[in-house]
Motif scaffolding. Structure first.
Motif, PDB file in Angstrom:
ATOM      1  N   GLU A   1      -6.249   2.131  -2.384  1.00 31.68           N
ATOM      2  CA  GLU A   1      -6.427   1.821  -1.023  1.00 31.68           C
ATOM      3  C   GLU A   1      -5.912   0.441  -0.445  1.00 31.68           C
ATOM      4  OE1 GLU A   1      -9.891   4.452   0.058  1.00 31.68           O
ATOM      5  OE2 GLU A   1      -8.543   3.470   1.870  1.00 31.68           O
ATOM      6  N   TRP A   2      -5.934   0.967   1.039  1.00 37.03           N
ATOM      7  CA  TRP A   2      -5.094   0.115   1.966  1.00 37.03           C
ATOM      8  C   TRP A   2      -6.521  -0.914   2.814  1.00 37.03           C
ATOM      9  CZ3 TRP A   2      -0.245   3.001   4.865  1.00 37.03           C
ATOM     10  CH2 TRP A   2      -0.470   4.274   5.129  1.00 37.03           C
TER      11      TRP A   2
ATOM     12  N   ALA B   1      -6.795   6.499   1.863  1.00 37.21           N
ATOM     13  CA  ALA B   1      -5.491   6.895   0.693  1.00 37.21           C
ATOM     14  C   ALA B   1      -5.983   8.023   0.363  1.00 37.21           C
ATOM     15  CB  ALA B   1      -5.796   5.636  -0.290  1.00 37.21           C
ATOM     16  N   ASP B   2      -6.686   8.898   0.603  1.00 35.56           N
ATOM     17  CA  ASP B   2      -6.705  10.013  -0.492  1.00 35.56           C
ATOM     18  C   ASP B   2      -5.913  11.280   0.646  1.00 35.56           C
ATOM     19  OD1 ASP B   2      -7.883   9.579  -2.498  1.00 35.56           O
ATOM     20  OD2 ASP B   2     -10.203   9.676  -2.271  1.00 35.56           O
ATOM     21  N   HIS B   3      -6.420  10.575   2.371  1.00 37.92           N
ATOM     22  CA  HIS B   3      -5.635  11.676   3.267  1.00 37.92           C
ATOM     23  C   HIS B   3      -3.932  11.174   3.259  1.00 37.92           C
ATOM     24  CE1 HIS B   3     -10.021  12.754   4.530  1.00 37.92           C
ATOM     25  NE2 HIS B   3      -9.423  13.864   4.776  1.00 37.92           N
TER      26      HIS B   3
ATOM     27  N   LEU C   1     -19.211  -7.250  -0.588  1.00 35.99           N
ATOM     28  CA  LEU C   1     -18.417  -8.148   0.522  1.00 35.99           C
ATOM     29  C   LEU C   1     -16.958  -7.919  -0.256  1.00 35.99           C
ATOM     30  CD1 LEU C   1     -20.419 -10.298   2.629  1.00 35.99           C
ATOM     31  CD2 LEU C   1     -19.991  -8.026   2.647  1.00 35.99           C
ATOM     32  N   VAL C   2     -16.493  -7.763  -0.773  1.00 36.13           N
ATOM     33  CA  VAL C   2     -15.021  -8.137  -1.133  1.00 36.13           C
ATOM     34  C   VAL C   2     -14.612  -7.244  -2.678  1.00 36.13           C
ATOM     35  CG1 VAL C   2     -13.988 -10.199  -3.156  1.00 36.13           C
ATOM     36  CG2 VAL C   2     -16.149 -11.175  -1.435  1.00 36.13           C
ATOM     37  N   GLU C   3     -13.249  -6.398  -2.014  1.00 32.79           N
ATOM     38  CA  GLU C   3     -13.669  -5.561  -2.910  1.00 32.79           C
ATOM     39  C   GLU C   3     -12.740  -6.284  -4.291  1.00 32.79           C
ATOM     40  OE1 GLU C   3     -12.607  -2.548  -1.613  1.00 32.79           O
ATOM     41  OE2 GLU C   3     -13.057  -3.125   0.591  1.00 32.79           O
TER      42      GLU C   3
ATOM     43  N   GLY D   1       0.960  -1.004  -0.314  1.00 31.83           N
ATOM     44  CA  GLY D   1      -0.036   0.048  -0.270  1.00 31.83           C
ATOM     45  C   GLY D   1       0.571   1.478   0.217  1.00 31.83           C
ATOM     46  N   HIS D   2       1.220   0.983   0.907  1.00 31.46           N
ATOM     47  CA  HIS D   2       2.865   2.228   1.309  1.00 31.46           C
ATOM     48  C   HIS D   2       3.130   2.976   0.241  1.00 31.46           C
ATOM     49  CE1 HIS D   2       6.283   4.352   1.945  1.00 31.46           C
ATOM     50  NE2 HIS D   2       6.019   5.708   2.425  1.00 31.46           N
ATOM     51  N   ASN D   3       4.254   1.767  -0.683  1.00 29.97           N
ATOM     52  CA  ASN D   3       4.872   2.214  -1.811  1.00 29.97           C
ATOM     53  C   ASN D   3       3.785   2.288  -3.103  1.00 29.97           C
ATOM     54  OD1 ASN D   3       7.140   1.952  -0.302  1.00 29.97           O
ATOM     55  ND2 ASN D   3       7.197  -0.249  -1.044  1.00 29.97           N
TER      56      ASN D   3
END
Lengths: 383, 363
Positions: A107-108, A114-116, B17-19, A85-87
C-alpha cells in the motif's frame, strides 16, 4: 517522427517478439542479492528522508528548515510512490517473497488505493496501452491529447484541466477508477459513483488526516507551518510525478491505436504496440531513480514486472533490436518531451484531425491477420 | 513473555498510528527483532551436533506463541535475495525463556540446509511461523513408548525424549536411532547419559553402513528380527516413527498392524504418479490476472514453478500449509490420498494437489 517505421512481415514481428522474450528471460535469470539490496536501500532512503523532512518541518519557523523540510518530504514521497510503490505493485520484487515488498499487498503513500491502482494501471493501462476506448490513461477522461479523440467543447479547457490535474494529481488519480466523465455522458448514475467511491474516499481521508492534521497537530503552535510544508511536499510530488507520467505516453511521437488493433494481437504485436505508445526520457542516474525508472518507459512497458533498476541495461539491447527491425525508439531529454506534451495539450484543445500520413491513423497498421494469433492470456501475463 | 508496562502503553497508544512496515523497518534498523506482525527470531548460539548437523538456538520475539515437544516450525531465510522457507523440527522443550532450538542436517544439494549449516551466524535474524504438528505426547501416558528414528528423523523424537526426561520418564521408553555411519549420529552423549541415568529409558543405535560395536548397537535396516531383538512385546507399545519416506513406509508395514498405536512423520516427499490422462488444463490465477496451462495430474506447485511462477511454499509435502491458496472453482485432486474435490476451498495445498479440470486459484 525521425524516420518512418519499417513495415514488418508477420514472421519479422514474431522474431521481434522472440528477441524481447529472450532478453526478458536473460534479465530475470540475473535477479538476486544485488537487486534485493537495491530495493532495500530505496526503502531506507524513503524512510530516512521522510523522518528528516518531517523533523525539519517541525523546526519550520526558520525559513531554511521549512524549505529544506518541504523539499525533502516531497522527494521522499516521490521515491516512495515511483521507485518503490509503483514498481513493487507491478510485482517487480515478488521473486524475493518478502511480504513487505509483495505486489498484491503493498500500500503506497498516496490518495489512490493500491487495489484500484492494480486494476486501472497494472491491468487496464499495461494490457491495453494507448488503445482508444480501452486505456483510460489517454487523457484520463479529462484531456484531449490525440486527434483520434473525439473533440467536445469541454476540451477547450485542456490547458486549465492539465494544470488542475497536475496540481491535484494524487487525489484526481485516486478518483480515476470512478471515471467521473461518464456522469456527464449519462453512462453512470450518481448513486453508482457514490457506492464505488467509498473505499477511495476512505484512503483519501486517511492521507489528508496524516499530512494535514496529525503531523501539523504534533507541531502544536506551529500547526500552520507544518501544514504548509505538507502542502508544498505534496505539490512537489504531484507536479513531478504527473510530468513524468505525461511524458511516458503523450509525446509527439507516441501513437494511439484503434480497438481493432487488439484483434488477433500476437505477442510480437503487443510488444510493438508498447514500443510505439511509449517514450523514454534521457538523463542521469538520479533522474532515473527519481522517475521510478519510468524514464525507461519503453522498457517498463515491454517488461512491466522486471525490476526497474534493470531497465537501463536492458535499454541498450532494446534500442539495438529496434534499430535492426527499423522501429523508431522514442527517447529524448526530459524538457524536450515535456514541451511536446504541452504542445499536444494546447493543439488538441481545439478541433483537430489525424493527418493521413501519421502512423497513428485510424488504419490499424499493426494488425496483420496472418501473424500467429495469440491468446489474450499472453497479454495478461505481461500486464 | 509479556513486555514491561510502559512498552505495552506505548504500543497501545501509538501503535495504530504507525504502519506495520514502517515500524518493522525501524526495528530492523536499530537491530531489534521487534515486529508489529511477524515472528522474527535471533540466532543466539550455533554448535555442531554431528559431522553434518548443527543445532541453532533461537530467541523469538513476542509473536511466537509457543510450541509442544515434537512439533515443527517453518523457518524462512533469505538466500541470494530470495526468501526461502523450510520446515524444521524443534529439538528442545518449551522453557521459561521462550528460546527454541532446532537441529539442521546438511542435505546434499539442499539450498536452505547448506545456508543454515555454513552461512548463518550468531546474531542473524530468521523468520518463523507458528509451530505445528500432531506428533506430540498426550498428557497422561500408560503404554510403553517405542521411538523409531532414522537420520534427521531423530529431531522431533529428541524433543519428545527430552520432554519425557523432564516429566521423570513416566513410562518404559525405547529409542532406536538408525543412521548410515556413526559420525552422522546426533545427541549421542546426551542420549547415552540419559540411558545410564534413567532405568526406564533404553537407547539403541542401528547402523546400516558401519559395523555395530557393543550391545547397544544394532546393524541393518528395520526388520521384524531387529525389532524383536530390541523390544519384547511390540503389541503393547505406542510407536512413534520419523525419518525419510522410505523408512517410514517400511516400519509402518512392519509395526502398524501389531503395535498398540502408530504415529509417523516422513521427511522426504512421497513420489507421485501422474494421472494417466496427460491432457492440459487451464489455471486462472485470479489475483495476478494470469492464465497458465498445465498438465492435469501434475502437482500444481511444481507445474507453476516450471513456468516461472513462484507461489509461497514450504514443506512441499502437504503438511505446512504455506502454499495453501483459495480455490474458487474447479475439480482438484489430493495427490496424497487420491481424493477429488469439486467444491471451492479456502486453502488448497497446491504442492500436493493437481488440477483435474480448469481451476481458478487465488494466486
Amino acid at each position: 517522427m525521425n524516420t518512418p517505421d519499417r513495415k514488418l512481415t508477420p514472421a519479422e514481428i514474431d522474431a521481434f517478439g522472440a528477441e524481447l522474450d529472450a532478453l526478458r528471460a536473460r534479465t530475470v535469470a540475473k535477479l538476486g542479492a544485488e537487486d534485493a539490496k537495491y530495493i532495500r536501500n530505496i526503502v531506507r532512503t524513503v524512510r530516512y528522508t521522510e523522518v528528516a523532512g518531517r523533523a525539519l518541518l517541525m523546526a519550520g519557523i526558520f525559513p531554511p528548515a521549512w524549505i529544506l523540510g518541504t523539499i525533502t518530504l516531497g522527494v521522499s514521497k516521490i521515491i516512495e510512490n515511483m521507485e518503490l510503490g509503483h514498481n513493487v505493485m507491478h510485482a517487480q520484487y515478488d521473486w524475493m517473497n518478502d511480504p513487505e515488498l509483495n505486489g498484491q499487498t503493498y500500500e503506497w503513500d498516496t490518495a489512490c488505493t493500491a487495489d484500484h491502482w492494480r486494476q486501472t494501471h497494472n491491468y487496464e493501462h499495461h494490457t491495453y496501452t494507448n488503445v482508444m476506448g480501452k486505456d483510460h490513461d489517454i487523457g484520463y477522461g479529462v484531456l484531449r491529447l490525440f486527434p483520434e479523440q473525439k473533440w467536445e467543447p469541454r476540451f477547450l479547457a485542456n490547458p486549465i484541466m492539465a494544470l488542475l490535474l497536475m496540481t491535484l494529481f494524487q487525489h484526481l488519480l485516486a478518483l480515476q477508477s470512478l471515471q467521473l466523465e461518464k456522469l456527464l455522458s449519462g453512462e453512470k448514475t450518481f448513486a453508482e459513483v457514490k457506492e464505488q467511491a467509498k473505499p477511495i474516499l476512505k484512503k483519501m481521508r486517511k492521507q489528508i488526516a496524516k499530512d494535514y492534521l496529525l503531523f501539523p497537530a504534533l507541531a502544536g503552535p506551529f500547526f500552520p507551518i507544518v501544514f504548509a510544508g505538507n502542502v508544498g511536499a505534496n505539490l512537489i510530488r504531484n507536479f513531478w510525478s504527473s510530468a513524468i507520467i505525461f511524458c511516458g505516453h503523450f509525446t509527439e511521437d507516441a501513437e494511439v491505436f484503434p480497438l481493432e488493433s487488439l484483434e488477433n494481437e500476437s505477442r510480437g504485436h503487443w510488444y510493438l504496440r508498447q514500443l510505439k505508445g511509449s517514450s523514454n526520457l534521457e538523463g542521469n542516474k538520479l533522474m532515473h531513480i527519481m522517475s521510478g525508472n519510468l524514464s525507461h518507459q519503453i522498457e517498463h512497458h515491454l517488461f512491466p514486472d522486471v525490476p526497474g533498476r534493470r531497465y537501463a541495461e536492458m535499454s541498450v539491447e532494446v534500442r539495438e533490436i529496434c534499430k535492426r527491425y527499423g522501429q523508431h525508439y522514442n527517447s529524448k531529454p526530459f524538457f524536450k518531451q515535456l514541451g511536446e506534451v504541452a504542445g499536444r495539450i494546447l493543439r488538441h484543445a481545439l478541433p483537430s484531425k489525424p493527418s493521413s500520413d501519421k502512423p497513428s491513423s485510424k488504419k490499424p497498421k499493426l494488425v496483420s491477420k496472418k501473424a500467429s494469433p495469440v491468446v489474450r492470456e499472453e497479454e495478461l501475463l505481461a500486464a | 513473555m509479556s513486555s514491561p508496562r510502559p512498552v505495552q502503553f506505548l504500543r497501545r497508544a501509538f501503535g495504530p498510528l504507525v504502519e506495520p512496515a514502517v515500524f518493522n523497518f525501524w526495528a530492523r534498523e536499530v537491530g531489534s527483532t521487534a515486529s508489529r506482525d511477524r515472528v522474527l527470531a535471533r540466532v543466539t548460539a550455533k554448535r555442531a551436533e554431528s559431522s553434518r548437523a548443527v543445532t541453532l538456538e533461537l530467541q523469538p520475539n513476542r509473536h511466537f506463541v509457543g510450541f509442544k515437544a515434537g512439533q515443527h516450525v517453518n523457518l524462512t531465510v533469505e538466500i541470494d535475495g530470495r526468501r526461502v522457507t523450510r520446515s524444521y523440527s524443534l529439538t528442545g522443550v518449551p522453557n521459561a525463556e521462550g528460546s527454541l532450538s532446532l537441529t539442521v542436517q546438511k542435505i546434499e544439494g539442499g539450498q536452505v540446509s547448506a545456508h543454515l549449516f555454513s552461512n548463518l551466524q550468531v546474531g542473524d535474524v530468521v523468520e518463523l511461523d507458528a509451530a505445528f504438528g500432531e506428533m506430540t505426547l498426550p498428557e497422561t501416558l500408560s503404554a510403553p513408548l517405542l521411538f523409531l528414528a532414522a537420520g534427521s528423523g531423530i529431531t522431533p523424537l529428541m524433543s519428545l525424549t527430552r520432554e519425557l526426561a523432564q516429566r521423570g520418564m513416566p513410562v518404559e521408553t525405547t529409542l532406536i536411532y538408525w543412521a548410515r555411519h556413526r559420525a552422522d549420529l546426533c545427541f549421542l552423549s546426551e542420549l547415552k547419559a540419559l540411558a545410564a541415568k534413567e532405568p526406564k529409558f533404553r537407547f539403541l543405535v542401528a547402523l546400516t553402513g558401519d559395523a555395530a560395536i557393543g550391545t547397544d548397537e544394532l546393524r541393518g535396516r528395520p526388520s521384524s528380527e531387529l525389532l524383536a531383538s530390541a523390544v519384547a512385546s511390540l503389541s503393547s507399545q505406542s510407536v512413534y516413527a520419523c525419518g525419510p519416506a522410505g523408512f517410514v513406509e517400511q516400519v509402518e508395514t512392519l509395526v502398524a498392524p501389531i503395535a498398540r498405536s502408530f504415529q509417523s512423520e516422513a521427511f522426504t516427499p512421497p513420489t507421485f504418479t501422474p494421472a494417466a490422462s496427460s491432457q492440459t488444463v487451464t489455471l486462472m490465477l485470479a489475483k495476478s490476472n494470469r492464465v497458465v496451462t498445465v498438465r492435469s495430474g501434475e502437482p500444481l506447485l511444481a507445474a507453476l514453478e516450471a513456468q516461472g511462477i513462484k507461489p509461497p511454499s514450504g514443506c512441499r509435502m502437504g503438511i505446512c500449509n504455506t502454499c495453501a491458496c483459495g480455490k474458487r472453482e474447479g475439480l482438484s485432486r489430493n495427490l496424497k490420498n487420491g481424493g477429488e474435490n469439486a467444491e471451492p476451498e479456502a486453502n488448497l495445498r497446491i504442492c500436493v494437489s493437481s488440477a483435474q479440470s480448469d481451476l481458478t486459484l487465488d494466486l
